[in-house]
Design a protein around this motif. Sequence first.
Motif, PDB file in Angstrom:
ATOM      1  N   MET A  18       0.812  -1.215   0.000  1.00 32.51           N
ATOM      2  CA  MET A  18       0.000   0.000   0.000  1.00 32.51           C
ATOM      3  C   MET A  18       0.845   1.265   0.000  1.00 32.51           C
ATOM      4  O   MET A  18       0.378   2.325  -0.430  1.00 32.51           O
ATOM      5  CB  MET A  18      -0.948  -0.005   1.195  1.00 32.51           C
ATOM      6  N   PHE A  19       2.090   1.196   0.462  1.00 30.86           N
ATOM      7  CA  PHE A  19       2.931   2.381   0.431  1.00 30.86           C
ATOM      8  C   PHE A  19       3.131   2.885  -1.001  1.00 30.86           C
ATOM      9  O   PHE A  19       3.088   4.084  -1.264  1.00 30.86           O
ATOM     10  CB  PHE A  19       4.281   2.096   1.094  1.00 30.86           C
ATOM     11  N   GLU A  20       3.344   1.966  -1.926  1.00 27.93           N
ATOM     12  CA  GLU A  20       3.519   2.359  -3.323  1.00 27.93           C
ATOM     13  C   GLU A  20       2.230   2.913  -3.898  1.00 27.93           C
ATOM     14  O   GLU A  20       2.233   3.916  -4.627  1.00 27.93           O
ATOM     15  CB  GLU A  20       3.991   1.154  -4.145  1.00 27.93           C
ATOM     16  N   ARG A  21       1.095   2.290  -3.571  1.00 31.63           N
ATOM     17  CA  ARG A  21      -0.193   2.780  -4.064  1.00 31.63           C
ATOM     18  C   ARG A  21      -0.508   4.163  -3.483  1.00 31.63           C
ATOM     19  O   ARG A  21      -1.009   5.056  -4.179  1.00 31.63           O
ATOM     20  CB  ARG A  21      -1.301   1.793  -3.700  1.00 31.63           C
ATOM     21  N   ALA A  22      -0.222   4.335  -2.202  1.00 37.62           N
ATOM     22  CA  ALA A  22      -0.480   5.628  -1.564  1.00 37.62           C
ATOM     23  C   ALA A  22       0.359   6.729  -2.208  1.00 37.62           C
ATOM     24  O   ALA A  22      -0.131   7.851  -2.419  1.00 37.62           O
ATOM     25  CB  ALA A  22      -0.186   5.538  -0.068  1.00 37.62           C
ATOM     26  N   GLU A  23       1.601   6.426  -2.497  1.00 35.87           N
ATOM     27  CA  GLU A  23       2.460   7.416  -3.151  1.00 35.87           C
ATOM     28  C   GLU A  23       1.900   7.821  -4.505  1.00 35.87           C
ATOM     29  O   GLU A  23       1.927   9.006  -4.887  1.00 35.87           O
ATOM     30  CB  GLU A  23       3.868   6.855  -3.308  1.00 35.87           C
ATOM     31  N   ALA A  24       1.368   6.848  -5.264  1.00 43.79           N
ATOM     32  CA  ALA A  24       0.847   7.128  -6.603  1.00 43.79           C
ATOM     33  C   ALA A  24      -0.438   7.949  -6.583  1.00 43.79           C
ATOM     34  O   ALA A  24      -0.708   8.725  -7.506  1.00 43.79           O
ATOM     35  CB  ALA A  24       0.608   5.814  -7.341  1.00 43.79           C
ATOM     36  N   TRP A  25      -1.224   7.805  -5.515  1.00 45.79           N
ATOM     37  CA  TRP A  25      -2.562   8.398  -5.500  1.00 45.79           C
ATOM     38  C   TRP A  25      -2.719   9.599  -4.562  1.00 45.79           C
ATOM     39  O   TRP A  25      -3.718  10.310  -4.640  1.00 45.79           O
ATOM     40  CB  TRP A  25      -3.582   7.337  -5.110  1.00 45.79           C
ATOM     41  N   CYS A  26      -1.777   9.844  -3.662  1.00 46.16           N
ATOM     42  CA  CYS A  26      -2.011  10.822  -2.595  1.00 46.16           C
ATOM     43  C   CYS A  26      -2.307  12.228  -3.110  1.00 46.16           C
ATOM     44  O   CYS A  26      -3.059  12.982  -2.490  1.00 46.16           O
ATOM     45  CB  CYS A  26      -0.835  10.850  -1.629  1.00 46.16           C
ATOM     46  N   ASN A  27      -1.744  12.597  -4.259  1.00 46.68           N
ATOM     47  CA  ASN A  27      -1.965  13.957  -4.752  1.00 46.68           C
ATOM     48  C   ASN A  27      -3.341  14.136  -5.380  1.00 46.68           C
ATOM     49  O   ASN A  27      -3.674  15.235  -5.828  1.00 46.68           O
ATOM     50  CB  ASN A  27      -0.871  14.347  -5.755  1.00 46.68           C
ATOM     51  N   HIS A  28      -4.145  13.081  -5.406  1.00 45.48           N
ATOM     52  CA  HIS A  28      -5.504  13.185  -5.941  1.00 45.48           C
ATOM     53  C   HIS A  28      -6.562  13.262  -4.839  1.00 45.48           C
ATOM     54  O   HIS A  28      -7.763  13.291  -5.131  1.00 45.48           O
ATOM     55  CB  HIS A  28      -5.796  12.012  -6.871  1.00 45.48           C
ATOM     56  N   SER A  29      -6.141  13.292  -3.584  1.00 48.95           N
ATOM     57  CA  SER A  29      -7.095  13.426  -2.482  1.00 48.95           C
ATOM     58  C   SER A  29      -7.503  14.882  -2.325  1.00 48.95           C
ATOM     59  O   SER A  29      -6.650  15.777  -2.309  1.00 48.95           O
ATOM     60  CB  SER A  29      -6.463  12.935  -1.169  1.00 48.95           C
ATOM     61  N   PRO A  82     -11.337  17.615  -1.371  1.00 46.06           N
ATOM     62  CA  PRO A  82     -12.767  17.677  -1.049  1.00 46.06           C
ATOM     63  C   PRO A  82     -13.650  17.110  -2.158  1.00 46.06           C
ATOM     64  O   PRO A  82     -13.598  17.548  -3.304  1.00 46.06           O
ATOM     65  CB  PRO A  82     -13.007  19.177  -0.849  1.00 46.06           C
ATOM     66  N   GLY A  83     -14.421  16.084  -1.802  1.00 46.59           N
ATOM     67  CA  GLY A  83     -15.341  15.469  -2.747  1.00 46.59           C
ATOM     68  C   GLY A  83     -14.795  14.280  -3.484  1.00 46.59           C
ATOM     69  O   GLY A  83     -15.553  13.552  -4.135  1.00 46.59           O
ATOM     70  N   HIS A  84     -13.483  14.019  -3.402  1.00 49.37           N
ATOM     71  CA  HIS A  84     -12.912  12.894  -4.151  1.00 49.37           C
ATOM     72  C   HIS A  84     -11.701  12.328  -3.409  1.00 49.37           C
ATOM     73  O   HIS A  84     -10.714  13.002  -3.184  1.00 49.37           O
ATOM     74  CB  HIS A  84     -12.529  13.323  -5.570  1.00 49.37           C
ATOM     75  N   TRP A  85     -11.810  11.039  -3.060  1.00 50.86           N
ATOM     76  CA  TRP A  85     -10.839  10.418  -2.160  1.00 50.86           C
ATOM     77  C   TRP A  85     -10.414   9.042  -2.651  1.00 50.86           C
ATOM     78  O   TRP A  85     -11.217   8.103  -2.656  1.00 50.86           O
ATOM     79  CB  TRP A  85     -11.447  10.286  -0.758  1.00 50.86           C
ATOM     80  N   PRO A  86      -9.150   8.852  -3.066  1.00 48.33           N
ATOM     81  CA  PRO A  86      -8.642   7.507  -3.321  1.00 48.33           C
ATOM     82  C   PRO A  86      -8.780   6.646  -2.067  1.00 48.33           C
ATOM     83  O   PRO A  86      -8.463   7.090  -0.966  1.00 48.33           O
ATOM     84  CB  PRO A  86      -7.171   7.750  -3.681  1.00 48.33           C
ATOM     85  N   ASP A  87      -9.237   5.414  -2.250  1.00 45.69           N
ATOM     86  CA  ASP A  87      -9.677   4.577  -1.136  1.00 45.69           C
ATOM     87  C   ASP A  87      -8.757   3.369  -0.973  1.00 45.69           C
ATOM     88  O   ASP A  87      -8.662   2.525  -1.860  1.00 45.69           O
ATOM     89  CB  ASP A  87     -11.117   4.131  -1.418  1.00 45.69           C
ATOM     90  N   CYS A  88      -8.107   3.275   0.195  1.00 45.76           N
ATOM     91  CA  CYS A  88      -7.224   2.137   0.499  1.00 45.76           C
ATOM     92  C   CYS A  88      -7.984   0.894   0.939  1.00 45.76           C
ATOM     93  O   CYS A  88      -7.363  -0.128   1.242  1.00 45.76           O
ATOM     94  CB  CYS A  88      -6.236   2.531   1.596  1.00 45.76           C
ATOM     95  N   ASP A  89      -9.276   0.948   1.020  1.00 48.46           N
ATOM     96  CA  ASP A  89     -10.156  -0.154   1.415  1.00 48.46           C
ATOM     97  C   ASP A  89     -10.320  -0.200   2.930  1.00 48.46           C
ATOM     98  O   ASP A  89      -9.780   0.608   3.671  1.00 48.46           O
ATOM     99  CB  ASP A  89      -9.684  -1.496   0.873  1.00 48.46           C
TER     100      ASP A  89
END
Length: 419
Positions: A245-256, A258-265
């Motif tokens: 998940m560290f790699e996934r979080a790095e790839a997606w964190c800049n897209h978090s 208001p109103g839109h949130w990448p979801d780690c499950d």
Amino acid sequence: MITAKYPPMGWNSWDCYGAAVDEKTVKANADYMAKNLRQYGWEYIVVDIEWYQPTVRTHEYLPFAELVMDKNGRLMPAENRFPSAKDGKGFAPLAEYVHSLGLKFGIHIMRGIPRQAVHEDCPVLGSEFTARQVAEFNDVCEWNPDMYGLNYNCKGAEDYYNSIFKLYAEWGVDFVKVDDIARNNDNEGEIMLIANAIKNSGREMVLSLSPGPAKTSQAEFLKKYANMWRITDDFWDKWELLYAMFERAEAWCNHSGPGHWPDCDMLPIGPINQVYSKDNRTNFTRDEQKTMMSLWCMMRSPLMIGGELNGFDEFTLSLVTNPELLEIEKTTFCAHMLERKEVDGCETITWFAPRVDGTGGYLALFNAGEKPVTISVPLDSIGITAHEAYDIWEKTTEPVDGAVSGVVEKHGVKLVRLK
């Protein structure tokens, strides 16, 4: 008004009960949340998959089981599991109960239209089309056979989605998790139909898309049409999944935002594994659970608890009632990884999240190695000045002299607020 201005926080029945959750259990978890968690921002109670299947007993699906459905092919709660749904009331009474506690109610659905509705060729409510005319017979979920996909270019598909979300609005649904859609190769047409159906329903609902991994190439599309989307397949209590998940979080964190949130499950904490037992608890160590909670909050993922709330022990409860931890979700922006390197034979990963109000930020020192290690981050590498660091897990304050350092346990984290 922004739907999901902050990352949604709640409970979902899947991790503990699979497809077999019932009304009594949902109410019991809602009661616990209202009493113990609501004051910390937890608010959604979500009923996961196959609430319309009367004979389900576990997380396993019974192919081609008879589903509960109205004459227009809209799935309805199985009354033997959700008795308040009798007389066509659906989930309205259960949603009302959840709302009476000051909470919000959500459901899971599979994308598409029930096979059963297609085989019976049900008329689509408010449409000149029938179920058979709107279905894509060669578009079936590979792990659950309940549904056919929809021909999203057909007006009848739009009519069908409008009909089910109108029903959900009448029930009082606040959150809809749509499954078998986030990682599909051809998903944009159906996602747009669903998003528009929510708008047409007249009720505000959070739109959650599963399962992942979603494609980063679709980030801007997903931010426009969904409130949260899975960046991983089902996440369970295995270190290798948390490490990935560290790699996934790095790839997606800049897209978090208001109103839109990448979801780690979901958070597999407390009693889980889809067959409830007070002794059947998460395999994560305490340090791994702190690492998971810290990473989810630093990247501002939605937080959905997977375990049976009434089986929480003192430690598990402390994970989800730490106000300094949870405020990271609402007070930061532009969280990002600082560095990933080896220290004394251990892989270390550091993250920083600045506060919106300009008063410092949060620094996370993660140890992905197999033994304790000392991790140090010079503040000049972040570009801020701080005089003290409050340790969010240890609840202690220490002076800062040019760097934040500490011994971090195997698979553990040191998480501080810099002031």
